[in-house]
Scaffold this active site. Structure first.
Site, PDB file in Angstrom:
ATOM      1  N   THR A  98      11.974 -26.742 -33.875  1.00  0.00           N
ATOM      2  CA  THR A  98      12.050 -27.588 -32.683  1.00  0.00           C
ATOM      3  C   THR A  98      11.457 -28.959 -33.031  1.00  0.00           C
ATOM      4  OG1 THR A  98       9.904 -26.887 -31.841  1.00  0.00           O
ATOM      5  CG2 THR A  98      11.818 -25.584 -31.148  1.00  0.00           C
ATOM      6  N   THR A 105      11.578 -32.792 -34.174  1.00  0.00           N
ATOM      7  CA  THR A 105      12.323 -33.905 -34.765  1.00  0.00           C
ATOM      8  C   THR A 105      13.427 -33.457 -35.729  1.00  0.00           C
ATOM      9  OG1 THR A 105      10.278 -35.139 -34.557  1.00  0.00           O
ATOM     10  CG2 THR A 105      12.040 -36.160 -35.848  1.00  0.00           C
ATOM     11  N   GLY A 106      14.642 -33.312 -35.179  1.00  0.00           N
ATOM     12  CA  GLY A 106      15.773 -32.891 -36.000  1.00  0.00           C
ATOM     13  C   GLY A 106      16.095 -33.877 -37.106  1.00  0.00           C
ATOM     14  N   THR A 116      13.521 -28.218 -27.830  1.00  0.00           N
ATOM     15  CA  THR A 116      14.634 -27.312 -28.034  1.00  0.00           C
ATOM     16  C   THR A 116      14.150 -25.961 -27.561  1.00  0.00           C
ATOM     17  OG1 THR A 116      15.064 -28.517 -30.081  1.00  0.00           O
ATOM     18  CG2 THR A 116      16.090 -26.357 -29.899  1.00  0.00           C
ATOM     19  N   LEU A 134      23.811 -35.924 -32.891  1.00  0.00           N
ATOM     20  CA  LEU A 134      23.511 -34.498 -32.997  1.00  0.00           C
ATOM     21  C   LEU A 134      22.103 -34.345 -33.536  1.00  0.00           C
ATOM     22  CD1 LEU A 134      26.689 -32.887 -34.625  1.00  0.00           C
ATOM     23  CD2 LEU A 134      26.175 -33.195 -32.208  1.00  0.00           C
ATOM     24  N   GLY A 135      21.377 -33.387 -32.975  1.00  0.00           N
ATOM     25  CA  GLY A 135      20.096 -33.010 -33.552  1.00  0.00           C
ATOM     26  C   GLY A 135      20.300 -31.907 -34.573  1.00  0.00           C
ATOM     27  N   ASP A 136      19.216 -31.208 -34.886  1.00  0.00           N
ATOM     28  CA  ASP A 136      19.310 -30.119 -35.865  1.00  0.00           C
ATOM     29  C   ASP A 136      19.715 -28.792 -35.235  1.00  0.00           C
ATOM     30  OD1 ASP A 136      16.917 -29.934 -34.459  1.00  0.00           O
ATOM     31  OD2 ASP A 136      15.779 -29.166 -36.155  1.00  0.00           O
TER      32      ASP A 136
HETATM   33  N1  GLY Z   1      15.260 -30.402 -32.505  1.00  0.00           N
HETATM   34  C1  GLY Z   1      16.086 -30.926 -31.490  1.00  0.00           C
HETATM   35  C2  GLY Z   1      16.642 -32.248 -31.767  1.00  0.00           C
HETATM   36  O1  GLY Z   1      16.305 -32.896 -32.730  1.00  0.00           O
HETATM   37  O2  GLY Z   1      17.446 -32.671 -30.955  1.00  0.00           O
END
Ligand code: GLY
Length: 306
Positions: free
Chosen positions: A217, A219-220, A166, A195-197
């Protein structure tokens, strides 16, 4: 004190935002201008035009903006054919009564606000997407694609760079307003609609000018479960130092024992002018960009290990 913190992928636009902050620009507008350059840079392989598509070979972008003075938020998720997508999130904040738009509705709003329908799949991303997908599919799946079950494939294939990276900008302007802006193409080969975070306030980003801001950034799927960015800013409100607030958020991440578990990088600033970037379980060395008005030039620094 004017300051700007961003992850290493921010290099195409970091100086643009620093220049605007130096001239007295407002934090969100200055960061959206800088992040737009990151989104258009094909060499940044996790954000915007240079990013990776979903399982069907379609680009779906996520972005968020938050104004720490008002706690106003704009966010967009799984948006097709639109760059720069962080600017679209800013448009949501300024022109709608809503906080978040996704998919076709977000694209419709983009057209209403004058965004072109962009070609957003880089030819190299398209080639790599198909090569990797072909390797994972049986002859029967290949013949029937895309009318097949995608979930088994989404468990097998991941990002070539093995990150869910990200770009995040956290800034403080001449009026001491703190803001945060995020943008990503998300998890490569993700299930369509994932969707990510990065567009989720409280998970991928949060800002409150009285206390500070945080953005994540990687792992969402973990930060969404912990509300990591909100945890950090709330802890500072409750009197924790920046370091202790991040430590608390890392403890919460480490309590997760099920589901998809991998690395997370936390970026945070406080209203006293401190900053910290912490690498939780990412194998590679994590770097970040930092500038404040006492410095002659931005510096690329190495994140602390959690
Ligand atoms: N942090 C970005 C995602 O999980 O897509």
């Amino acid at each position: 004190m004017k300051m700007l913190l961003a992850n290493a992928e921010a290099w195409p636009g970091f100086d643009t935002t620093v220049g605007l902050l130096k001239q007295g620009g407002a934090s969100i507008a200055a960061m959206v201008s800088g992040i737009a350059k990151v989104e258009r840079e094909a060499k940044v392989r996790s954000v915007g035009y240079g990013g990776w598509p979903n399982m069907l070979g379609e680009m779906e972008f996520d972005a968020g903006v938050m104004d720490g003075a008002t706690r106003d938020v704009g966010a967009v998720g799984a948006v097709p054919a639109t760059l720069p997508v962080s600017a679209l999130a800013y448009e949501v904040m300024q022109h709608l009564p809503h906080v978040m738009l996704t998919g076709a509705g977000a694209r419709r709003f983009a057209s209403e606000r004058g965004f072109a329908v962009d070609e957003v799949l880089h030819p190299d991303s398209k080639r790599v997407w198909w090569e990797r997908l072909q390797k994972e599919m049986s002859p029967e799946q290949l013949a029937a694609f895309p009318d097949i079950a995608l979930a088994p494939l989404s468990n097998a294939i991941t990002d070539p760079e093995r990150v869910r990276d990200t770009t995040v900008f956290l800034g403080r302007d001449a009026t001491d307003n703190i803001g945060v802006v995020t943008s990503t193409s998300g998890w490569a080969w993700k299930y369509p609609g994932r969707l990510g975070d990065s567009p989720i306030p409280g998970a991928g980003f949060y800002a409150d000018s009285r206390y500070g801001a945080a953005a994540c950034t990687h792992t969402g799927e973990m930060t969404m479960r912990c509300g990591t960015s909100r945890s950090i800013v709330l802890a500072m409100r409750l009197g924790y130092s920046l370091q202790d607030a991040i430590k608390l958020a890392v403890e919460e991440l480490s309590e997760l024992k099920s589901g998809f578990l991998a690395g997370v990088v936390i970026h945070a600033i406080d209203a006293k002018g401190n900053h910290q970037v912490v690498n939780y379980r990412c194998e590679e060395e994590i770097r970040y960009w930092y500038w404040d008005e006492r410095m002659a030039a931005p510096e690329l620094r190495v994140a602390a290990q959690a």
